[in-house]
Design a protein around this motif. Structure first.
Motif, mmCIF file in Angstrom:
data_model
loop_
_atom_site.group_PDB
_atom_site.id
_atom_site.type_symbol
_atom_site.label_atom_id
_atom_site.label_comp_id
_atom_site.label_asym_id
_atom_site.label_seq_id
_atom_site.Cartn_x
_atom_site.Cartn_y
_atom_site.Cartn_z
ATOM 1 N N GLY A 1 0.788 -1.220 0.000
ATOM 2 C CA GLY A 1 0.000 0.000 0.000
ATOM 3 C C GLY A 1 0.820 1.269 0.000
ATOM 4 O O GLY A 1 0.297 2.353 -0.253
ATOM 5 N N THR B 1 -7.688 0.424 -10.954
ATOM 6 C CA THR B 1 -7.420 -0.105 -9.623
ATOM 7 C C THR B 1 -8.564 -0.987 -9.137
ATOM 8 O O THR B 1 -8.355 -2.082 -8.606
ATOM 9 C CB THR B 1 -7.195 1.042 -8.622
ATOM 10 N N ILE C 1 -7.444 -4.846 -8.750
ATOM 11 C CA ILE C 1 -7.388 -5.374 -7.391
ATOM 12 C C ILE C 1 -8.639 -6.176 -7.067
ATOM 13 O O ILE C 1 -8.586 -7.209 -6.414
ATOM 14 C CB ILE C 1 -7.203 -4.224 -6.375
ATOM 15 N N CYS D 1 -13.617 -1.174 -1.678
ATOM 16 C CA CYS D 1 -12.657 -0.718 -2.688
ATOM 17 C C CYS D 1 -13.338 0.171 -3.723
ATOM 18 O O CYS D 1 -12.800 1.213 -4.121
ATOM 19 C CB CYS D 1 -12.015 -1.923 -3.391
ATOM 20 N N THR E 1 -12.393 4.131 -4.022
ATOM 21 C CA THR E 1 -11.761 4.608 -5.249
ATOM 22 C C THR E 1 -12.618 5.633 -5.969
ATOM 23 O O THR E 1 -12.127 6.671 -6.412
ATOM 24 C CB THR E 1 -11.463 3.426 -6.192
ATOM 25 N N GLU F 1 -4.209 -3.500 0.903
ATOM 26 C CA GLU F 1 -3.356 -2.586 0.132
ATOM 27 C C GLU F 1 -4.061 -1.267 -0.174
ATOM 28 O O GLU F 1 -3.512 -0.193 0.140
ATOM 29 C CB GLU F 1 -2.885 -3.263 -1.160
ATOM 30 N N PRO F 2 -5.274 -1.272 -0.802
ATOM 31 C CA PRO F 2 -5.914 0.025 -1.054
ATOM 32 C C PRO F 2 -6.319 0.740 0.233
ATOM 33 O O PRO F 2 -6.348 1.972 0.268
ATOM 34 C CB PRO F 2 -7.157 -0.343 -1.886
ATOM 35 N N ALA G 1 -3.171 2.454 1.244
ATOM 36 C CA ALA G 1 -2.900 3.548 0.307
ATOM 37 C C ALA G 1 -3.792 4.756 0.600
ATOM 38 O O ALA G 1 -3.342 5.905 0.560
ATOM 39 C CB ALA G 1 -3.110 3.066 -1.129
ATOM 40 N N GLY G 2 -5.061 4.494 0.901
ATOM 41 C CA GLY G 2 -5.981 5.581 1.202
ATOM 42 C C GLY G 2 -5.591 6.329 2.465
ATOM 43 O O GLY G 2 -5.615 7.571 2.511
ATOM 44 N N SER H 1 -15.409 8.448 1.406
ATOM 45 C CA SER H 1 -14.129 7.745 1.451
ATOM 46 C C SER H 1 -13.991 6.958 2.748
ATOM 47 O O SER H 1 -13.520 5.822 2.763
ATOM 48 C CB SER H 1 -12.969 8.736 1.331
#
Length: 301
Positions: free
Chosen positions: A21, A99, A103, A137, A141, A251-252, A255-256, A271
């Motif tokens: 991530g 993404t 993913i 996800c 996103t 992982e996402p 990342a977020g 989000s």
């Protein structure tokens, strides 16, 4: 004891996913004009060479014998295809859709491949966790806003990336039953990097000379490739393919959160709903015990 092994495997995979991530945040520090395909190839090469040095310093050449050619080349091909398909898919259909599809398709492919090739039957926890995390996800996103472009070729490439990642996971699980995790990563990454090398012909490389580029490449190669895949391999030895691939949806989530904390990105209330859904899905799988009984079967020879 099996339950304890499964639980430790879950945490190994989660730690690997958290390191993955950091990839997007790390690339944000790369200088303008960087080429994602070059980064992907060098990431594999540095990760593979560093792991190979560790293998040679610890066990010597004894780990380099008795490798099944078909399975080894398949694993290398799948990891190379994942890099190529994902970057190409994102370039065509955008980061958001690329993404989500890339993913998001991996856990579904992982569940199917694990069932058909290894006899792993996903349980109720896996289905609930995967559904929650995938919805999260999508929400996370798409909540970032901006124009969403649906390019059919880009979507197909992103699906190909997800399937390639799941297939890589399936094949290396078989290799890990007979070979040391360090050696598996070293061999597969080095061969995968060689497969991608021809794609670098004619690409702009001048940006690599910048100190920031060197730092980015080293982090991606040593931390998000060598260390992360070492952790992933350790976890994969203890949990089924479907469980491992779903857990990588951390992982996402990572990342977020890094985008919020490190890059100063503004996340809206939607989000946070996405983050909460992913976290809930991972919690179901992490805390709900072993979700998938495993009946090993041969793959790849």
């Amino acid at each position: 004891m099996q339950h304890d092994d499964s639980r430790s495997g879950v945490w190994f995979v989660l730690m690997a996913a958290m390191l993955w991530g950091t990839t997007g945040t790390t690339q944000a520090f790369a200088p303008a004009g960087f080429d994602p395909m070059v980064i992907g190839t060098l990431r594999l090469a540095i990760g593979g060479v560093s792991m190979m040095l560790i293998v040679l310093m610890t066990t010597g050449l004894s780990q380099m014998k008795g490798w099944p050619l078909k399975a080894t080349l398949s694993a290398a091909l799948f990891t190379a295809l994942y890099q190529a398909f994902f970057f190409a898919g994102v370039a065509k259909t955008g980061v958001a859709v690329g993404t989500i599809v890339g993913i998001g398709s991996a856990p579904v492919a992982g569940g199917l491949l694990g069932y058909f090739f290894r006899g792993e039957r996903p349980g109720r926890n896996w289905f609930v966790a995967t559904a929650l995390a995938l919805i999260g996800c999508v929400v996370l996103t798409l909540s970032s806003g901006g124009d969403v472009v649906i390019d059919l070729m880009g979507v197909a490439l992103a699906i190909g990336a997800g399937v390639a990642y799941a297939a890589y996971t399936l094949v290396i699980k078989g290799l890990l039953e007979k070979h040391d995790a360090n050696a598996v990563i070293a061999v597969v990454f080095c061969i995968g990097a060689l497969m991608l090398a021809p794609l670098l012909i004619g690409r702009e490389m001048a940006w690599l000379a910048a100190p920031r580029s060197i730092a980015v490449i080293l982090h991606l190669g040593l931390v998000t490739a060598a260390l992360a895949y070492w952790l992933f391999a350790r976890g994969l030895q203890r949990v089924p393919v479907a469980t491992a691939v779903t857990l990588t949806l951390a992982e996402p989530l990572t990342a977020g959160l890094l985008g919020l904390l490190v890059l100063g990105e503004q996340l809206n209330p939607v989000s946070f709903v996405g983050i909460a859904l992913i976290f809930s899905g991972l919690a179901v799988l992490s805390l709900g015990g072993r979700a998938t009984p495993e009946v090993p079967a041969e793959f790849g020879g």
